[in-house]
Design a protein around this motif. Sequence first.
Motif, PDB file in Angstrom:
ATOM      1  N   LYS A  79      44.969  75.526  11.278  1.00 33.79           N
ATOM      2  CA  LYS A  79      46.541  75.581  11.536  1.00 33.79           C
ATOM      3  C   LYS A  79      46.541  73.977  11.275  1.00 33.79           C
ATOM      4  CE  LYS A  79      47.741  78.638  15.318  1.00 33.79           C
ATOM      5  NZ  LYS A  79      48.191  78.910  15.859  1.00 33.79           N
ATOM      6  N   ARG A  87      42.154  73.978  15.110  1.00 33.40           N
ATOM      7  CA  ARG A  87      42.973  75.435  15.367  1.00 33.40           C
ATOM      8  C   ARG A  87      42.928  76.108  14.345  1.00 33.40           C
ATOM      9  NH1 ARG A  87      45.572  75.354  21.020  1.00 33.40           N
ATOM     10  NH2 ARG A  87      46.422  73.504  21.224  1.00 33.40           N
ATOM     11  N   ARG A  89      43.324  80.550  13.623  1.00 34.72           N
ATOM     12  CA  ARG A  89      43.953  81.991  14.417  1.00 34.72           C
ATOM     13  C   ARG A  89      43.258  83.063  12.694  1.00 34.72           C
ATOM     14  NH1 ARG A  89      49.313  84.488  16.269  1.00 34.72           N
ATOM     15  NH2 ARG A  89      49.608  86.187  15.064  1.00 34.72           N
ATOM     16  N   ALA A  97      45.014  89.356  17.011  1.00 39.26           N
ATOM     17  CA  ALA A  97      45.474  88.225  16.423  1.00 39.26           C
ATOM     18  C   ALA A  97      43.728  87.312  17.283  1.00 39.26           C
ATOM     19  CB  ALA A  97      46.399  86.801  16.562  1.00 39.26           C
ATOM     20  N   SER A  99      42.147  83.383  18.807  1.00 37.72           N
ATOM     21  CA  SER A  99      43.327  82.461  18.663  1.00 37.72           C
ATOM     22  C   SER A  99      41.635  81.695  18.696  1.00 37.72           C
ATOM     23  CB  SER A  99      43.234  81.814  19.350  1.00 37.72           C
ATOM     24  OG  SER A  99      43.765  80.461  19.520  1.00 37.72           O
ATOM     25  N   HIS A 101      40.077  77.170  18.849  1.00 37.30           N
ATOM     26  CA  HIS A 101      40.874  76.286  19.181  1.00 37.30           C
ATOM     27  C   HIS A 101      39.454  75.101  19.767  1.00 37.30           C
ATOM     28  CE1 HIS A 101      41.195  77.125  23.649  1.00 37.30           C
ATOM     29  NE2 HIS A 101      41.342  78.240  23.571  1.00 37.30           N
ATOM     30  N   GLU A 112      38.912  82.952  21.243  1.00 38.16           N
ATOM     31  CA  GLU A 112      39.886  83.980  22.439  1.00 38.16           C
ATOM     32  C   GLU A 112      40.650  85.324  21.901  1.00 38.16           C
ATOM     33  OE1 GLU A 112      42.373  80.990  24.765  1.00 38.16           O
ATOM     34  OE2 GLU A 112      40.644  79.942  25.600  1.00 38.16           O
TER      35      GLU A 112
END
Length: 160
Positions: A79, A87, A89, A97, A99, A101, A112
């Motif tokens: 991102k 970040r 994805r 999805a 995540s 970060h 996560e």
Amino acid sequence: MRYLVRERIFGIGDDFWIDDEHGDHAFLVDGKALRVRQTFELKDVQGEIVAVIRRKMVSLWETMQIERDGERLAMVRKKRFTLLRNRFRALLADGSALSVHGSVLDKEYDIELGGVRQARISRKWFRVRDTYAVDIEQPGADVPLLLSLAVCVDALTNHD
């Protein structure tokens, strides 16, 4: 289960081992040299390919794809527009999805799924350059997928 990733600094093709928490080799990340796009194969100790990781050639955002048995397993995108944080994805083939970060300064990343941490990537406790741990926290988690995701995060952050 904890895995320790030690990248070889002076190796052709970026090959490196991922060891388990007992110090035994668990997976080999075989970096393919002389390819147009960055490619890694994640192999088990018997030499069987369990995942292939490729950087997309043309993409608006930095993107890598994880494949298993010739089928897309996940598409990982970095991102944009985040200050002091990275970040990512990972869109899985089933539509869910993951995540990812973490802090650029602390070099700690959480993976996560639905707000539940699956794994943590950490360089914090290692003084050796290019060494990090991947702690798989959920029993029954897809270990090759999570380790492949860690390789993607490392490749995408080191590309900057």
